[in-house]
Scaffold this active site. Structure first.
Site, PDB file in Angstrom:
ATOM      1  N   GLU A 111      -3.967  -2.811   4.770  1.00 49.31           N
ATOM      2  CA  GLU A 111      -4.594  -3.625   5.821  1.00 49.31           C
ATOM      3  C   GLU A 111      -5.025  -2.796   7.031  1.00 49.31           C
ATOM      4  O   GLU A 111      -5.919  -3.187   7.761  1.00 49.31           O
ATOM      5  CB  GLU A 111      -3.642  -4.764   6.239  1.00 49.31           C
ATOM      6  CG  GLU A 111      -4.368  -5.828   7.033  1.00 49.31           C
ATOM      7  CD  GLU A 111      -3.544  -7.081   7.293  1.00 49.31           C
ATOM      8  OE1 GLU A 111      -2.640  -7.413   6.473  1.00 49.31           O
ATOM      9  OE2 GLU A 111      -3.796  -7.744   8.310  1.00 49.31           O
ATOM     10  N   ARG A 143     -11.589 -22.815   5.702  1.00 51.22           N
ATOM     11  CA  ARG A 143     -10.531 -22.382   6.609  1.00 51.22           C
ATOM     12  C   ARG A 143     -11.042 -22.025   8.015  1.00 51.22           C
ATOM     13  O   ARG A 143     -10.475 -22.464   9.018  1.00 51.22           O
ATOM     14  CB  ARG A 143      -9.904 -21.147   5.969  1.00 51.22           C
ATOM     15  CG  ARG A 143      -8.715 -20.599   6.651  1.00 51.22           C
ATOM     16  CD  ARG A 143      -8.315 -19.280   5.997  1.00 51.22           C
ATOM     17  NE  ARG A 143      -7.411 -19.503   4.879  1.00 51.22           N
ATOM     18  CZ  ARG A 143      -6.689 -18.536   4.310  1.00 51.22           C
ATOM     19  NH1 ARG A 143      -6.791 -17.294   4.736  1.00 51.22           N
ATOM     20  NH2 ARG A 143      -5.885 -18.793   3.321  1.00 51.22           N
ATOM     21  N   ALA A 186       0.835  -1.201   0.000  1.00 54.14           N
ATOM     22  CA  ALA A 186       0.000   0.000   0.000  1.00 54.14           C
ATOM     23  C   ALA A 186       0.876   1.259   0.000  1.00 54.14           C
ATOM     24  O   ALA A 186       0.681   2.170  -0.812  1.00 54.14           O
ATOM     25  CB  ALA A 186      -0.933  -0.005   1.209  1.00 54.14           C
ATOM     26  N   SER A 209       4.025  -7.506   5.926  1.00 50.55           N
ATOM     27  CA  SER A 209       3.291  -8.681   5.431  1.00 50.55           C
ATOM     28  C   SER A 209       3.388  -8.830   3.915  1.00 50.55           C
ATOM     29  O   SER A 209       3.406  -9.948   3.403  1.00 50.55           O
ATOM     30  CB  SER A 209       1.811  -8.566   5.807  1.00 50.55           C
ATOM     31  OG  SER A 209       1.655  -8.783   7.170  1.00 50.55           O
ATOM     32  N   LYS A 218       9.389   1.398   9.799  1.00 50.07           N
ATOM     33  CA  LYS A 218       9.980   1.241  11.132  1.00 50.07           C
ATOM     34  C   LYS A 218      11.119   0.234  11.164  1.00 50.07           C
ATOM     35  O   LYS A 218      11.880   0.205  12.122  1.00 50.07           O
ATOM     36  CB  LYS A 218       8.914   0.919  12.166  1.00 50.07           C
ATOM     37  CG  LYS A 218       8.186  -0.394  12.027  1.00 50.07           C
ATOM     38  CD  LYS A 218       7.177  -0.518  13.170  1.00 50.07           C
ATOM     39  CE  LYS A 218       6.296  -1.727  13.017  1.00 50.07           C
ATOM     40  NZ  LYS A 218       5.314  -1.838  14.078  1.00 50.07           N
ATOM     41  N   GLU A 238      -8.383 -19.937  -6.114  1.00 47.41           N
ATOM     42  CA  GLU A 238      -8.248 -20.190  -4.672  1.00 47.41           C
ATOM     43  C   GLU A 238      -9.619 -20.391  -4.041  1.00 47.41           C
ATOM     44  O   GLU A 238     -10.649 -20.085  -4.663  1.00 47.41           O
ATOM     45  CB  GLU A 238      -7.527 -19.013  -4.014  1.00 47.41           C
ATOM     46  CG  GLU A 238      -6.068 -18.929  -4.416  1.00 47.41           C
ATOM     47  CD  GLU A 238      -5.296 -17.868  -3.640  1.00 47.41           C
ATOM     48  OE1 GLU A 238      -5.929 -16.964  -3.079  1.00 47.41           O
ATOM     49  OE2 GLU A 238      -4.068 -17.954  -3.628  1.00 47.41           O
ATOM     50  N   HIS A 256      -5.486 -18.309  10.264  1.00 44.84           N
ATOM     51  CA  HIS A 256      -5.076 -19.379   9.351  1.00 44.84           C
ATOM     52  C   HIS A 256      -4.983 -20.654  10.185  1.00 44.84           C
ATOM     53  O   HIS A 256      -4.431 -20.623  11.288  1.00 44.84           O
ATOM     54  CB  HIS A 256      -3.720 -19.031   8.727  1.00 44.84           C
ATOM     55  CG  HIS A 256      -3.388 -19.896   7.553  1.00 44.84           C
ATOM     56  ND1 HIS A 256      -2.995 -21.198   7.692  1.00 44.84           N
ATOM     57  CD2 HIS A 256      -3.421 -19.652   6.225  1.00 44.84           C
ATOM     58  CE1 HIS A 256      -2.795 -21.712   6.491  1.00 44.84           C
ATOM     59  NE2 HIS A 256      -3.048 -20.797   5.583  1.00 44.84           N
ATOM     60  N   TYR A 276       5.637  -8.634   1.778  1.00 46.95           N
ATOM     61  CA  TYR A 276       6.760  -9.440   1.307  1.00 46.95           C
ATOM     62  C   TYR A 276       6.455 -10.942   1.442  1.00 46.95           C
ATOM     63  O   TYR A 276       6.934 -11.756   0.664  1.00 46.95           O
ATOM     64  CB  TYR A 276       8.001  -9.073   2.124  1.00 46.95           C
ATOM     65  CG  TYR A 276       9.270  -9.715   1.629  1.00 46.95           C
ATOM     66  CD1 TYR A 276      10.048  -9.079   0.659  1.00 46.95           C
ATOM     67  CD2 TYR A 276       9.703 -10.943   2.115  1.00 46.95           C
ATOM     68  CE1 TYR A 276      11.204  -9.661   0.185  1.00 46.95           C
ATOM     69  CE2 TYR A 276      10.865 -11.536   1.649  1.00 46.95           C
ATOM     70  CZ  TYR A 276      11.611 -10.888   0.685  1.00 46.95           C
ATOM     71  OH  TYR A 276      12.751 -11.468   0.219  1.00 46.95           O
ATOM     72  N   ALA A 292       3.470 -12.458   1.260  1.00 44.74           N
ATOM     73  CA  ALA A 292       2.279 -12.975   0.561  1.00 44.74           C
ATOM     74  C   ALA A 292       2.704 -14.064  -0.417  1.00 44.74           C
ATOM     75  O   ALA A 292       3.675 -13.906  -1.153  1.00 44.74           O
ATOM     76  CB  ALA A 292       1.580 -11.837  -0.157  1.00 44.74           C
ATOM     77  N   GLN A 293       1.968 -15.160  -0.384  1.00 48.79           N
ATOM     78  CA  GLN A 293       2.376 -16.306  -1.199  1.00 48.79           C
ATOM     79  C   GLN A 293       1.493 -16.425  -2.436  1.00 48.79           C
ATOM     80  O   GLN A 293       1.968 -16.415  -3.566  1.00 48.79           O
ATOM     81  CB  GLN A 293       2.284 -17.587  -0.360  1.00 48.79           C
ATOM     82  CG  GLN A 293       3.230 -17.586   0.822  1.00 48.79           C
ATOM     83  CD  GLN A 293       2.924 -18.695   1.831  1.00 48.79           C
ATOM     84  OE1 GLN A 293       1.871 -19.318   1.812  1.00 48.79           O
ATOM     85  NE2 GLN A 293       3.866 -18.938   2.720  1.00 48.79           N
ATOM     86  N   GLY A 294       0.160 -16.526  -2.199  1.00 44.24           N
ATOM     87  CA  GLY A 294      -0.784 -16.883  -3.264  1.00 44.24           C
ATOM     88  C   GLY A 294      -0.785 -15.923  -4.435  1.00 44.24           C
ATOM     89  O   GLY A 294      -0.447 -16.301  -5.557  1.00 44.24           O
ATOM     90  N   ARG A 331     -12.639 -12.087   4.841  1.00 44.76           N
ATOM     91  CA  ARG A 331     -11.899 -11.697   3.636  1.00 44.76           C
ATOM     92  C   ARG A 331     -11.811 -12.856   2.641  1.00 44.76           C
ATOM     93  O   ARG A 331     -11.475 -13.980   3.016  1.00 44.76           O
ATOM     94  CB  ARG A 331     -10.484 -11.281   4.041  1.00 44.76           C
ATOM     95  CG  ARG A 331      -9.568 -10.973   2.886  1.00 44.76           C
ATOM     96  CD  ARG A 331      -8.136 -10.814   3.368  1.00 44.76           C
ATOM     97  NE  ARG A 331      -7.562 -12.069   3.806  1.00 44.76           N
ATOM     98  CZ  ARG A 331      -6.447 -12.602   3.315  1.00 44.76           C
ATOM     99  NH1 ARG A 331      -5.776 -11.974   2.371  1.00 44.76           N
ATOM    100  NH2 ARG A 331      -5.975 -13.743   3.783  1.00 44.76           N
ATOM    101  N   HIS A 334      -4.061 -14.078  11.159  1.00 51.07           N
ATOM    102  CA  HIS A 334      -3.511 -13.939   9.814  1.00 51.07           C
ATOM    103  C   HIS A 334      -3.848 -12.588   9.180  1.00 51.07           C
ATOM    104  O   HIS A 334      -3.034 -12.010   8.480  1.00 51.07           O
ATOM    105  CB  HIS A 334      -4.102 -15.069   8.966  1.00 51.07           C
ATOM    106  CG  HIS A 334      -3.507 -15.199   7.604  1.00 51.07           C
ATOM    107  ND1 HIS A 334      -2.155 -15.308   7.383  1.00 51.07           N
ATOM    108  CD2 HIS A 334      -4.099 -15.244   6.370  1.00 51.07           C
ATOM    109  CE1 HIS A 334      -1.930 -15.417   6.081  1.00 51.07           C
ATOM    110  NE2 HIS A 334      -3.086 -15.371   5.455  1.00 51.07           N
TER     111      HIS A 334
END
Ligand SMILES: Cc1cc2nc3c(=O)[nH]c(=O)nc-3n(C[C@H](O)[C@H](O)[C@H](O)COP(=O)(O)OP(=O)(O)OC[C@H]3O[C@@H](n4cnc5c(N)ncnc54)[C@H](O)[C@@H]3O)c2cc1C
Length: 552
Positions: A371, A286, A17, A44, A37, A117, A240, A46, A48-50, A382, A347
Site C-alpha cells: 500500500e 461506495r 507485502a 492492515s 514497529k 464484489e 469507506h 490482518y 482484510a475481510q473480503g 481502487r 480506508h
C-alpha cells in the site's frame, strides 16, 4: 539487533507485502532482516475481510479483470501495471495455496469458492470466510517466524533511510541502510543493507476516522520522500462509508452488505437522506454514499449519522451478520432493535512512492511494495480486493529483481555515522505531541476529506505548515519516541495529500472538489507527481520540502 548491524536485505513491515518479499527471498537462500514497529501481524493485512481478486474461475478472463480495474481507475490506471498484476495474480494465489492458507472451498469440495464484489463483473475473489487477512497472515507469519534465513525484529520502528545524498557522497543517490528505534530499549540502532524494502502500508491514520489499524501512519511514504523519491497521486484517498462510531471501535467496519440487505441511512432526527442524493439510494456506489454522508454531516454539524436495519426480523439480522451483530453488542449496540451510529472512514491510500514494475524507487537500492507504493495499478480509484493482489504480485517481482541485484552488484564496505543524540534531551512534555496528533487528524478530516474545496485545502495547508514547524522544532531538540516519529511522518504525508489535491483542478475518481466538479477528458488525464527538493540536507531527517509539484 546490536547498535550497528548489517544485513543484505532489510524489509520494513510485516504485512502481506513485507512477509511475501521476505519469504520469497529467504526461500532462495537470501538472508533477510524484517522490522515491524509493533508485533508482526499488526497492520492492515490482518484486517482484510473480503479477499484477493485474481482470475481463477473458468468463465472469467484476464481481459475482463483488466477492464474492470481500468474502469474503476477513472482514466489513470497504468496499463503495464494493471497487466502485470492481473497476469501474475493466479500464480501468486497458487503460491499462497502452496503455503497452506486455508481458503474457503466450494460446498462440493471441488476447488475454491469465489465471491463477486462491487465493480467486478465476475466471481474472482478468493477468500477465507470473512476473515481472509487473518488466515493469510497467520499462515505466513508462522513460516517467517521459523525460517532460518529471516531475522525478525518486532517493536522496532524505522526512523529514516540513510542515503548517500544525505551523507554528501558523490555519485547517484543510494540507500545505505536505516536508523530505527528499538522501542524496548529506547535506543536508536543503525542497520546497513544493500537493499532496503519499504512495505510499511498506507497512511489512513492521517484522518480522524479510519478503518485502518494504528500502524497506518504513512511512515514509508514519508521516509522515501525525505530520501529523495517522487510521490504520486496522494489526493486519491478511498473512504469507506460506514465505520462504527464508538471510541473503542475505532477501526470496525460495518460491511456494505448491511445496506445490501435493506439497511437505511438516517440523520440523527430519523429522516432517510440517500434517496435525495442518488436514485439507487443506499445501493449507490461506495464513493457516492460516502460523499452523501459527508455532505449531510457537514450541513447539519453532526458527529455521526445512523445505519438502521432494525426493521428486519431479528433472526434474519443475526443469521446474516453474525460477526457484526456480536461486535456491535460488545460495544453496547443491539442492531436488531436500534440504528447504529456510523461515520465514513479513510480506508485506502491509492497514492504512494513511485516505483517501476519491480518495486524499485528513484533511489538506488530502495524498493517500495504494497500500500505504500505507487505502481499505477489503482489509478484514481481502487477496485475492491485488488490491493492484496498488488501486495503479492509486486512483492514477488521485487524479490526477483533484488536477487538479481545482489548477484550483479557489489555493495562493499559502507561506513555510516551512528545516530547522534548529543544535542537532544528527554522531552519535557508529551502533550505537544498528543495535541498535534489530534489537531492534524481533525484538520485533515474537516478540510481534506471526502468533499473538498480550494479554500478548505488552503486552510488545511496553513495549519499543516504551522504544525510542521512545531514538530520540526520538537524533533530537533528532544529524544525521539514512537509517537513523535509517527507524527512527523503523518504531517509530511498530510502536506503531500493537500499539495496533490490543490494541484488537481478537476474532480476525478476519489478526488471530488466543489470548485472543479467536472472531470477532464481521459485524454488529458495525468498523475500528480510530487518531486522532493532539499533532501540531501537531511541527515537527521528535518524533512524534504514540497517545491516541485504539479500534475505531470
Ligand atoms: C478493515 C480492512 C479491510 C480490508 N479488506 C481488504 C480486502 O478484502 N481485500 C483487499 O485486497 N484489500 C483489503 N484491504 C486493504 C489491504 O488490507 C491493505 O491494502 C494491505 O493489507 C496492505 O498491506 P501492506 O503489507 O502494504 O501493509 P500492512 O499490512 O498495513 O503492513 C504494514 C507493516 O509495516 C509496519 N510498519 C509501518 N511503519 C513502520 C516503520 N516505520 N518501521 C517498521 N515497521 C513499520 C507495520 O507494523 C506493519 O507490519 C482492507 C483494509 C482494511 C483496513
Amino acid at each position: 539487533m546490536s547498535q550497528q548491524d548489517y544485513t543484505p536485505v532489510l524489509v520494513l513491515g510485516g504485512g502481506l507485502a513485507g512477509l511475501t518479499v521476505a519469504l520469497r527471498l529467504a526461500d532462495s537462500g537470501v538472508h533477510v532482516g524484517l522490522l515491524a514497529k509493533r508485533s508482526l501481524g499488526d497492520g492492515s493485512s490482518y484486517h482484510a475481510q473480503g479477499g484477493i481478486a485474481a482470475v481463477l474461475g473458468e468463465d472469467d478472463s484476464i481481459e475482463s479483470h483488466i477492464e474492470d480495474t481500468v474502469s474503476a481507475g477513472a482514466g489513470l490506471c497504468h496499463r503495464a501495471a494493471v497487466e502485470t498484476a492481473i497476469n501474475r495474480g493466479p500464480e501468486c494465489v497458487d503460491w499462497l495455496i502452496n503455503q497452506q492458507v486455508p481458503f474457503t472451498r466450494k460446498d462440493s469440495g471441488d476447488g475454491f469458492h469465489l465471491t463477486q464484489e462491487g465493480g467486478h463483473t465476475h466471481r474472482r475473489v478468493i477468500h477465507a470466510t470473512d476473515a481472509t487477512g487473518q488466515a493469510v497472515m497467520q499462515t505466513l507469519e508462522e513460516k517467517a517466524r521459523c525460517h532460518p534465513n529471516i531475522r525478525l525484529f518486532e517493536q522496532h520502528i524505522a526512523v529514516d533511510i540513510i542515503t548517500s545524498a544525505k551523507l554528501r557522497h558523490a555519485g547517484p543517490n543510494r540507500s545505505l541502510g536505516i536508523y530505527a528505534l528499538d522501542k524496548t530499549s529506547g535506543k536508536v540502532i543503525t542497520v546497513t543493507a544493500q537493499t532496503v524494502v519499504l512495505a510499511t502500508g498506507g497512511a489512513s491514520k492521517v484522518y480522524l476516522y479510519t478503518s485502518n489499524p494504528d500502524t497506518s501512519t504513512g511512515d514509508g511514504t514519508a521516509m522515501a520522500w525525505r530520501a529523495g523519491c517522487r510521490i504520486a497521486n496522494m489526493e486519491f484517498v478511498q473512504f469507506h462509508p460506514t465505520c462504527l462510531y464508538h471510541p473503542q471501535a475505532k477501526s470496525f467496519l460495518i460491511s456494505e452488505a448491511v445496506r445490501g440487505e435493506g439497511g437505511q441511512l438516517r440523520l440523527p432526527g430519523g429522516q432517510r437522506f440517500m434517496p435525495d442524493h442518488d436514485s439507487r439510494a443506499e445501493l449507490a456506489p461506495r464513493d457516492i454514499v460516502a460523499r452523501a454522508i459527508d455532505y449531510e454531516m457537514k450541513r447539519g454539524g453532526y458527529d455521526c449519522i445512523y445505519l438502521d436495519i432494525s426493521h428486519k426480523p431479528a433472526d434474519f439480522i443475526r443469521s446474516h451478520f453474525p460477526n457484526i451483530s456480536k461486535r456491535c453488542a460488545k460495544y453496547g449496540f443491539d442492531m436488531t432493535t436500534e440504528p447504529l451510529p456510523v461515520v465514513p472512514a479513510a480506508h485506502y491510500t491509492c497514492g504512494g512512492v513511485v516505483t517501476d514494475l519491480n518495486g524499485h524507487t528513484d533511489v538506488t537500492g530502495l524498493y517500495a511494495i504494497g500500500e505504500c507504493a505507487f505502481t499505477g495499478l489503482h489509478g484514481a480509484n481502487r477496485l475492491a480486493s485488488n490491493s492484496l493482489l498488488e501486495c503479492l504480485v509486486f512483492a514477488t517481482a521485487a524479490s526477483e529483481q533484488i536477487q538479481h541485484d545482489l548477484v550483479e552488484k557489489e555493495f562493499g564496505e559502507r561506513r555510516v555515522p551512528a545516530w547522534d543524540e548529543s544535542q537532544v534531551t528527554d522531552p519535557d512534555e508529551q502533550i505537544v505531541v498528543t495535541h498535534n496528533w489530534d489537531e492534524l487528524r481533525r484538520a485533515m478530516w474537516d478540510y481534506v476529506g471526502i468533499v473538498r474545496t480550494d479554500k478548505r485545502l488552503q486552510r488545511a495547508m496553513h495549519r499543516v505548515k504551522l504544525l510542521q514547524e512545531e514538530i520540526r522544532d520538537y524533533y530537533s531538540n528532544f529524544k525521539i519516541n514512537n509517537n513523535l516519529i509517527e507524527l512527523r511522518n503523518l504531517v509530511a504525508v498530510a502536506e503531500l495529500i493537500i499539495g496533490s489535491a490543490l494541484s488537481r483542478r478537476e474532480s476525478r475518481g476519489l478526488h471530488y472538489t466543489l470548485d472543479y466538479p467536472d472531470t477532464e477528458s481521459d485524454d488529458n488525464a495525468a498523475d500528480t507527481i510530487m518531486v522532493p527538493t532539499n533532501f540531501s540536507n537531511d541527515r537527521v531527517g528535518v524533512g524534504a520540502s514540497l517545491v516541485g509539484t504539479g500534475a505531470q
